[in-house]
Design a protein around this motif. Structure first.
Motif, mmCIF file in Angstrom:
data_model
loop_
_atom_site.group_PDB
_atom_site.id
_atom_site.type_symbol
_atom_site.label_atom_id
_atom_site.label_comp_id
_atom_site.label_asym_id
_atom_site.label_seq_id
_atom_site.Cartn_x
_atom_site.Cartn_y
_atom_site.Cartn_z
ATOM 1 N N GLY A 49 -8.657 -98.871 38.228
ATOM 2 C CA GLY A 49 -7.418 -99.067 38.969
ATOM 3 C C GLY A 49 -7.630 -99.428 40.433
ATOM 4 O O GLY A 49 -8.645 -100.024 40.818
ATOM 5 N N SER A 50 -6.675 -99.045 41.245
ATOM 6 C CA SER A 50 -6.741 -99.376 42.669
ATOM 7 C C SER A 50 -6.182 -98.221 43.498
ATOM 8 O O SER A 50 -5.579 -97.287 42.960
ATOM 9 N N TYR A 73 3.151 -110.948 33.921
ATOM 10 C CA TYR A 73 4.552 -110.510 33.849
ATOM 11 C C TYR A 73 4.699 -109.249 34.688
ATOM 12 O O TYR A 73 3.803 -108.400 34.685
ATOM 13 N N PHE A 74 5.805 -109.122 35.397
ATOM 14 C CA PHE A 74 6.112 -107.835 36.026
ATOM 15 C C PHE A 74 7.617 -107.678 36.157
ATOM 16 O O PHE A 74 8.376 -108.622 35.910
ATOM 17 N N TYR A 75 8.011 -106.471 36.523
ATOM 18 C CA TYR A 75 9.438 -106.219 36.692
ATOM 19 C C TYR A 75 9.651 -105.283 37.869
ATOM 20 O O TYR A 75 8.715 -104.629 38.349
ATOM 21 N N GLU A 119 -10.251 -89.034 36.462
ATOM 22 C CA GLU A 119 -10.315 -88.072 37.573
ATOM 23 C C GLU A 119 -8.976 -87.398 37.831
ATOM 24 O O GLU A 119 -8.906 -86.408 38.551
ATOM 25 N N GLY A 154 -7.497 -104.242 33.848
ATOM 26 C CA GLY A 154 -6.476 -103.611 34.684
ATOM 27 C C GLY A 154 -6.589 -104.018 36.146
ATOM 28 O O GLY A 154 -7.178 -105.058 36.481
ATOM 29 N N ASP A 155 -6.035 -103.191 37.008
ATOM 30 C CA ASP A 155 -5.992 -103.508 38.440
ATOM 31 C C ASP A 155 -7.366 -103.815 39.032
ATOM 32 O O ASP A 155 -7.462 -104.543 40.014
ATOM 33 N N ASN A 215 -10.617 -100.314 42.887
ATOM 34 C CA ASN A 215 -11.657 -99.272 42.958
ATOM 35 C C ASN A 215 -12.961 -99.806 42.353
ATOM 36 O O ASN A 215 -13.284 -99.549 41.197
ATOM 37 N N GLY A 270 -6.922 -97.953 30.853
ATOM 38 C CA GLY A 270 -7.937 -97.219 30.102
ATOM 39 C C GLY A 270 -7.343 -96.508 28.904
ATOM 40 O O GLY A 270 -7.892 -96.532 27.793
ATOM 41 N N GLU A 273 11.010 -100.569 46.561
ATOM 42 C CA GLU A 273 11.497 -99.606 45.558
ATOM 43 C C GLU A 273 11.651 -98.214 46.170
ATOM 44 O O GLU A 273 12.634 -97.505 45.892
ATOM 45 N N ALA A 310 -11.966 -99.082 34.015
ATOM 46 C CA ALA A 310 -10.511 -99.236 34.204
ATOM 47 C C ALA A 310 -10.096 -98.290 35.322
ATOM 48 O O ALA A 310 -9.259 -97.410 35.144
ATOM 49 N N PRO A 337 5.060 -97.170 36.841
ATOM 50 C CA PRO A 337 6.307 -97.691 37.428
ATOM 51 C C PRO A 337 7.381 -96.648 37.723
ATOM 52 O O PRO A 337 8.030 -96.726 38.783
ATOM 53 N N GLY A 381 -8.797 -92.984 33.376
ATOM 54 C CA GLY A 381 -7.836 -92.551 32.357
ATOM 55 C C GLY A 381 -6.417 -92.856 32.782
ATOM 56 O O GLY A 381 -5.519 -92.040 32.627
HETATM 57 C C1 LIG Z 1 4.279 -96.400 42.327
HETATM 58 C C2 LIG Z 1 3.929 -97.565 41.467
HETATM 59 C C3 LIG Z 1 4.947 -98.322 40.893
HETATM 60 C C4 LIG Z 1 4.649 -99.408 40.094
HETATM 61 N N1 LIG Z 1 5.675 -100.151 39.573
HETATM 62 C C5 LIG Z 1 5.395 -101.237 38.833
HETATM 63 C C6 LIG Z 1 6.451 -102.029 38.291
HETATM 64 O O1 LIG Z 1 7.631 -101.753 38.500
HETATM 65 N N2 LIG Z 1 6.149 -103.110 37.555
HETATM 66 C C7 LIG Z 1 4.854 -103.455 37.304
HETATM 67 O O2 LIG Z 1 4.624 -104.461 36.634
HETATM 68 N N3 LIG Z 1 3.805 -102.715 37.792
HETATM 69 C C8 LIG Z 1 4.054 -101.622 38.543
HETATM 70 N N4 LIG Z 1 3.026 -100.872 39.067
HETATM 71 C C9 LIG Z 1 1.631 -101.283 38.815
HETATM 72 C C10 LIG Z 1 1.022 -100.656 37.562
HETATM 73 O O3 LIG Z 1 1.372 -99.304 37.461
HETATM 74 C C11 LIG Z 1 -0.499 -100.803 37.610
HETATM 75 O O4 LIG Z 1 -0.779 -102.182 37.605
HETATM 76 C C12 LIG Z 1 -1.201 -100.092 36.476
HETATM 77 O O5 LIG Z 1 -1.082 -98.709 36.602
HETATM 78 C C13 LIG Z 1 -2.672 -100.462 36.460
HETATM 79 O O6 LIG Z 1 -3.316 -99.726 35.465
HETATM 80 P P1 LIG Z 1 -4.857 -99.367 35.649
HETATM 81 O O7 LIG Z 1 -5.226 -98.556 34.451
HETATM 82 O O8 LIG Z 1 -5.628 -100.567 35.995
HETATM 83 O O9 LIG Z 1 -4.896 -98.433 36.921
HETATM 84 P P2 LIG Z 1 -4.358 -96.938 37.032
HETATM 85 O O10 LIG Z 1 -3.175 -96.749 36.183
HETATM 86 O O11 LIG Z 1 -4.255 -96.655 38.489
HETATM 87 O O12 LIG Z 1 -5.528 -96.074 36.415
HETATM 88 C C14 LIG Z 1 -6.799 -95.981 37.004
HETATM 89 C C15 LIG Z 1 -7.296 -94.566 36.811
HETATM 90 O O13 LIG Z 1 -8.693 -94.520 37.053
HETATM 91 C C16 LIG Z 1 -8.986 -93.322 37.743
HETATM 92 N N5 LIG Z 1 -10.293 -93.475 38.369
HETATM 93 C C17 LIG Z 1 -10.636 -94.273 39.388
HETATM 94 N N6 LIG Z 1 -11.946 -94.126 39.676
HETATM 95 C C18 LIG Z 1 -12.440 -93.215 38.789
HETATM 96 C C19 LIG Z 1 -13.709 -92.626 38.588
HETATM 97 N N7 LIG Z 1 -14.766 -92.970 39.332
HETATM 98 N N8 LIG Z 1 -13.843 -91.716 37.607
HETATM 99 C C20 LIG Z 1 -12.790 -91.374 36.833
HETATM 100 N N9 LIG Z 1 -11.559 -91.877 36.987
HETATM 101 C C21 LIG Z 1 -11.387 -92.794 37.960
HETATM 102 C C22 LIG Z 1 -7.814 -93.223 38.698
HETATM 103 O O14 LIG Z 1 -7.719 -91.921 39.226
HETATM 104 C C23 LIG Z 1 -6.664 -93.568 37.776
HETATM 105 O O15 LIG Z 1 -6.227 -92.454 37.063
HETATM 106 C C24 LIG Z 1 3.295 -99.772 39.881
HETATM 107 C C25 LIG Z 1 2.262 -99.015 40.452
HETATM 108 C C26 LIG Z 1 2.586 -97.924 41.246
HETATM 109 C C27 LIG Z 1 1.478 -97.132 41.881
#
Ligand SMILES: Cc1cc2nc3c(=O)[nH]c(=O)nc-3n(C[C@H](O)[C@H](O)[C@H](O)COP(=O)(O)OP(=O)(O)OC[C@H]3O[C@@H](n4cnc5c(N)ncnc54)[C@H](O)[C@@H]3O)c2cc1C
Length: 402
Positions: free
Chosen positions: A111-112, A318-320, A37, A273-274, A241, A16, A158, A109, A46, A12
């Protein structure tokens, strides 16, 4: 695939959450369940290393939608509940509570997770991924006079900028000779190094952290020297992950392996996603992207795919970032081996850098110049006249070679 399929999204976070929102937006009428979770509705990360960390914005500003939006749109949002297994034969997601959630289509989705160096005392360092991590870091900044940040990547730099803003003596340890060298190359990586040094960061390059010890203050040993600081932060990258996917027997290779429409090796399961190592037809290769825009674009695109539309993902990454008085956007996929052409004057703090493979533009980065990303994006893959590209007097729409 039908508009009434039961769709379960594990994770979430940003991608996601975006997918769930897009699924309803695209007209999906069947059940949607988000298994998350974290104890928060989907949010973007970000600000965690920027304005939220610096106390300039609140948690609500990061939410994709207000908490009650999901129920209002008939989306079941499970918070604080991890998915522990996928039963692909029965098409069930197993929750940590013991409850099974049936699906017709499943989206991963997840993440990492921040990596930690394999050095003595690594567990003493703070890492940054979640709201709670940012809260802990902000509180630690408020009560500390000094910090050592291990890793001079985006998160490390950052958090260093935020630390300086909070008034801390700030040391950054970077293993490479130039920070961000793998993404930006020597010239632009050096530009970021100078930005940090100008702002009082003690940036030590070609310096590997060897150990962390103490109970606060801590001693970080690096390059044979001991550095004492009230706080240690580690920003050395993140690992996808993939545990659930691997245990379920899905193809995994630096992330969950998916095609250009986000399909895993199981046609009922998608990943974005990640965590996704996705084929990008615009790049002609597979790429796992850890960026904000990727979470949004892939969330929107996978929703269409899951509803039966034909979508192939070709979006240039793209990123910033925002650090001190520098804001930048980067689009494309350059290489540190590519030539760099600067449009404008780097010393002015406002310029555009382009990466070229021969005459072909592979990436562009606008620094403190705004509303040019679409023009830069349009140039990716085109052969350009270098002299015209470098000349700010020539519109970007007029630099492509005839
Ligand atoms: C501090 C920080 C700063 C950032 N700044 C930038 C920026 O300036 N520019 C940029 O382009 N990108 C930035 N990013 C990267 C960007 O935020 C990520 O690429 C983005 O959040 C990825 O989205 P996601 O949904 O794949 O992963 P996430 O947003 O991490 O979401 C994954 C979710 O899945 C949950 N999860 C994992 N395993 C399970 C499970 N088994 N059951 C239930 N839930 C689970 C996790 O707890 C999490 O909530 C930054 C990231 C961080 C951490």
């Amino acid at each position: 695939m039908s508009a009434t399929d039961a769709i379960v999204i594990v994770g979430g976070g940003h991608a996601g959450g975006k997918a769930a929102i897009a699924l309803r937006g695209e007209g999906h009428t069947g059940p949607i369940t988000i298994v998350g979770e974290e104890n928060h509705p989907p949010y973007e990360r970000p600000p965690l290393s920027k304005e939220y960390l610096q106390g300039e914005s609140g948690a609500d500003a990061m939410l994709l939608e207000p908490a009650d939006w999901y129920a209002e749109h008939d989306i079941t949002l499970l918070q604080g509940v991890a998915a522990t297994a996928i039963d692909r034969d029965a098409k069930l997601v197993q929750l940590a509570t013991g409850d099974p959630v049936p699906y017709d289509l499943l989206l991963l989705a997840t993440g990492s997770t921040p990596r930690r160096l394999d050095i003595p005392g690594a567990e003493l360092a703070l890492t940054l991924r979640r709201v709670e991590d940012s809260d802990a870091l902000r509180e630690a900044y408020a009560r500390s006079g000094s910090v050592v940040i291990i890793g001079g990547g985006w998160i490390g730099l950052e958090t260093a900028a935020a630390a300086r803003k909070a008034g801390l003596d700030t040391t950054v340890l970077e293993y490479a000779a130039v920070p961000l060298q793998n993404v930006l190359g020597d010239e632009l990586g050096t530009y970021f190094a100078e930005l940090h040094r100008r702002n009082g960061v003690d940036l030590r390059t070609s310096t590997a952290a060897e150990s962390i010890s103490g109970t606060g203050p801590y001693v970080v040993t690096a390059g044979g020297q001991d550095i004492t600081a009230d706080l240690v932060v580690m920003g050395v990258g993140a690992a996808p992950n993939t545990g659930l996917a691997e245990a379920a027997g899905l193809a995994v290779d630096n992330g969950v392996t998916v095609d250009e429409s986000f399909r895993t090796s199981d046609p009922a399961i998608y990943a974005i996603g990640d965590v996704a190592n996705a084929h990008n037809t615009g790049l002609g290769s597979r790429l796992r992207v850890e960026h904000w825009d990727n979470a949004i674009r892939q969330g929107e695109a996978v929703a269409k795919v899951m509803l039966g539309q034909s979508v192939t993902y070709d979006w240039q990454p793209y990123f910033y970032t925002d650090q001190f008085d520098l804001g930048m956007e980067y689009v494309g996929r350059g290489s540190s081996a590519h030539d760099v052409v600067i449009r404008g004057d780097k010393d002015s703090g406002e310029f555009i850098a382009f990466w070229l493979d021969g005459d072909r533009v592979t990436a562009g980065m606008n620094v403190n110049i705004w509303d040019v990303t679409d023009d830069i994006r349009a140039l990716i893959g085109s052969s350009v006249d270098r002299a015209r590209l470098a000349d700010p007097g020539v519109p970007l729409t007029e630099v492509v070679q005839a």
